[in-house]
Scaffold this active site. Sequence first.
Site, mmCIF file in Angstrom:
data_model
loop_
_atom_site.group_PDB
_atom_site.id
_atom_site.type_symbol
_atom_site.label_atom_id
_atom_site.label_comp_id
_atom_site.label_asym_id
_atom_site.label_seq_id
_atom_site.Cartn_x
_atom_site.Cartn_y
_atom_site.Cartn_z
ATOM 1 N N GLY A 71 0.725 -1.239 0.040
ATOM 2 C CA GLY A 71 -0.102 -0.060 0.094
ATOM 3 C C GLY A 71 0.839 1.197 0.065
ATOM 4 O O GLY A 71 0.544 2.035 -0.620
ATOM 5 N N THR A 72 1.854 1.199 0.835
ATOM 6 C CA THR A 72 2.690 2.607 0.806
ATOM 7 C C THR A 72 3.388 2.862 -0.570
ATOM 8 O O THR A 72 3.432 3.986 -0.830
ATOM 9 C CB THR A 72 3.867 2.277 1.955
ATOM 10 N N ASN A 150 -8.179 3.802 9.130
ATOM 11 C CA ASN A 150 -7.402 2.571 9.519
ATOM 12 C C ASN A 150 -7.615 2.564 11.068
ATOM 13 O O ASN A 150 -7.038 1.644 11.717
ATOM 14 C CB ASN A 150 -6.097 2.481 9.185
ATOM 15 N N GLN A 178 -7.814 -0.355 3.428
ATOM 16 C CA GLN A 178 -8.772 -0.902 4.580
ATOM 17 C C GLN A 178 -9.883 -1.225 4.050
ATOM 18 O O GLN A 178 -10.778 -1.866 4.611
ATOM 19 C CB GLN A 178 -8.524 0.156 5.928
ATOM 20 N N HIS A 198 -1.797 -7.521 2.280
ATOM 21 C CA HIS A 198 -1.779 -8.307 3.801
ATOM 22 C C HIS A 198 -3.270 -7.880 4.642
ATOM 23 O O HIS A 198 -3.300 -8.406 5.556
ATOM 24 C CB HIS A 198 -0.693 -8.113 4.306
ATOM 25 N N CYS A 322 1.471 1.395 13.289
ATOM 26 C CA CYS A 322 2.670 2.332 12.888
ATOM 27 C C CYS A 322 2.672 3.294 14.245
ATOM 28 O O CYS A 322 3.804 3.770 14.590
ATOM 29 C CB CYS A 322 2.625 3.270 11.866
HETATM 30 N N1 PLP Z 1 -3.090 2.878 4.014
HETATM 31 C C1 PLP Z 1 -3.974 2.608 5.192
HETATM 32 C C2 PLP Z 1 -5.313 3.052 5.263
HETATM 33 C C3 PLP Z 1 -3.338 1.498 5.845
HETATM 34 O O1 PLP Z 1 -4.177 1.067 6.956
HETATM 35 C C4 PLP Z 1 -1.966 0.999 5.602
HETATM 36 C C5 PLP Z 1 -1.433 -0.092 6.459
HETATM 37 O O2 PLP Z 1 -1.642 -0.107 7.521
HETATM 38 C C6 PLP Z 1 -1.153 1.408 4.494
HETATM 39 C C7 PLP Z 1 -1.992 2.505 3.827
HETATM 40 C C8 PLP Z 1 0.088 0.804 4.218
HETATM 41 O O3 PLP Z 1 -0.115 -0.350 3.527
HETATM 42 P P1 PLP Z 1 1.149 -1.284 3.378
HETATM 43 O O4 PLP Z 1 1.315 -1.921 5.105
HETATM 44 O O5 PLP Z 1 0.836 -2.578 2.530
HETATM 45 O O6 PLP Z 1 2.511 -0.432 2.920
#
Ligand code: PLP
Length: 416
Positions: A71-72, A150, A178, A198, A322
Amino acid sequence: MPTAYLDYAATAPVRPEVRRAMRPFLGESFGNPSSAHKLGAMAHEAVEAARAAVAELLCAKPSGIVFTSGGTEAINLALLGVAQQRQTPGHLITSSIEHHATLETARFLERLGWAVTFLPVDSHGLIDPDEVRRAITSKTVLASVMHANNEVGTVEPIDEIAAITRERGVLLHVDAVQSVGKVRLSLGDIDLLSLSAHKLGGPKGIGALYVRPGVSLAPLIHGGGQEGGLRSGTENIAGIAGLGAAAQAVARDAEAEQHRLTQLRDRLADGIVYTTGGVRLNGPPTNRLPGFVHLTIEGLDGHWLVKELSRAGIYAATGSACASGQTEPSHVLTAMGVARETAKGAIRLTLGWATTADDIRFAIQVVPQAVERLRSRRASGDDLAAEYARDCRTARQHVIAGLLTSAFSRLRRSIR
Ligand code: PLP
């Protein structure tokens, strides 16, 4: 000891069908999809089958799906990919409750000279679409808004926001990490959308960005030109196959799961709120993700409660994965106007594909007991920090003992 995993917003257990789909690519089918031989063709086929599965989940065309490392990276590619297409800095609109992947990328753009508007939210964490309309200027290039939050699970009015950005000629990126497969999502007027395997019962380290046909992005990673030139590097075939299998499972079960998890979620929230004093349920009553229960508990530190619950077999969180371990109250609760002291007592219980009614019964029994235990220990001045530090040391000693035992047995086998 019975346990219940209630931290699906952080990550979900890998589904059995996902493991089955990944296994060949960690073994005999190890080819590189760029190779011209049979093993390469098998890997290529797996990538394209997964692309089709993700596209089907979103009702998109497979050509619009770009695989990323999660996601990041998808969010970074969306925001920086749009920004790097331009000669001069522009204006970005986002919200104050986004995930750090968006917030930090927005701050990075600010350092590059971009103007960024961080929209406020109401006490439920909802963005007012009219605020988006008002924030748009002649310099606005892009808006990035999460579909579901999230921490508290608030589902944003994304269709209305998308209609506004489309009408005003502004690109819209949606962080749907999410929400994909959890609530109805129509791509409609959305230009870019990020997801992560994931959170769906797939593996970690793989995700995707949907790119509407005609939207032009600059790559962040340069090299061999994989993923239509938008994400160079030899593909993570096992991860991609796992994401494809997770997408299929989510698409198959979406409606039934939404109903099942909403029922379990409400049973859990009611069970805790009605039996424990000084507890408040956060987020909107209706527009909330099916599997989300976010509570603030008076006079308690959510951090200690998570540790106490872990000892009792419940795996929960204070907020985003995080942010755990941080002493500052979450930026999401602060933006929702929750007082600093109240925000400290936050706890998040999130449900997913393997959550059962037994898990919920267990949690309803354990959470109120843990709250009472902590309250009475605080009242009697117990040193919780010292005790949990002892717990951590014991856990570390167990891990080291395990590693030493297996190293000794390997050594013994090699000597024989
Ligand atoms: N965006 C949201 C709303 C998330 O909850 C998360 C992860 O917790 C991310 C982005 C980041 O995703 P990733 O863990 O796959 O990098």
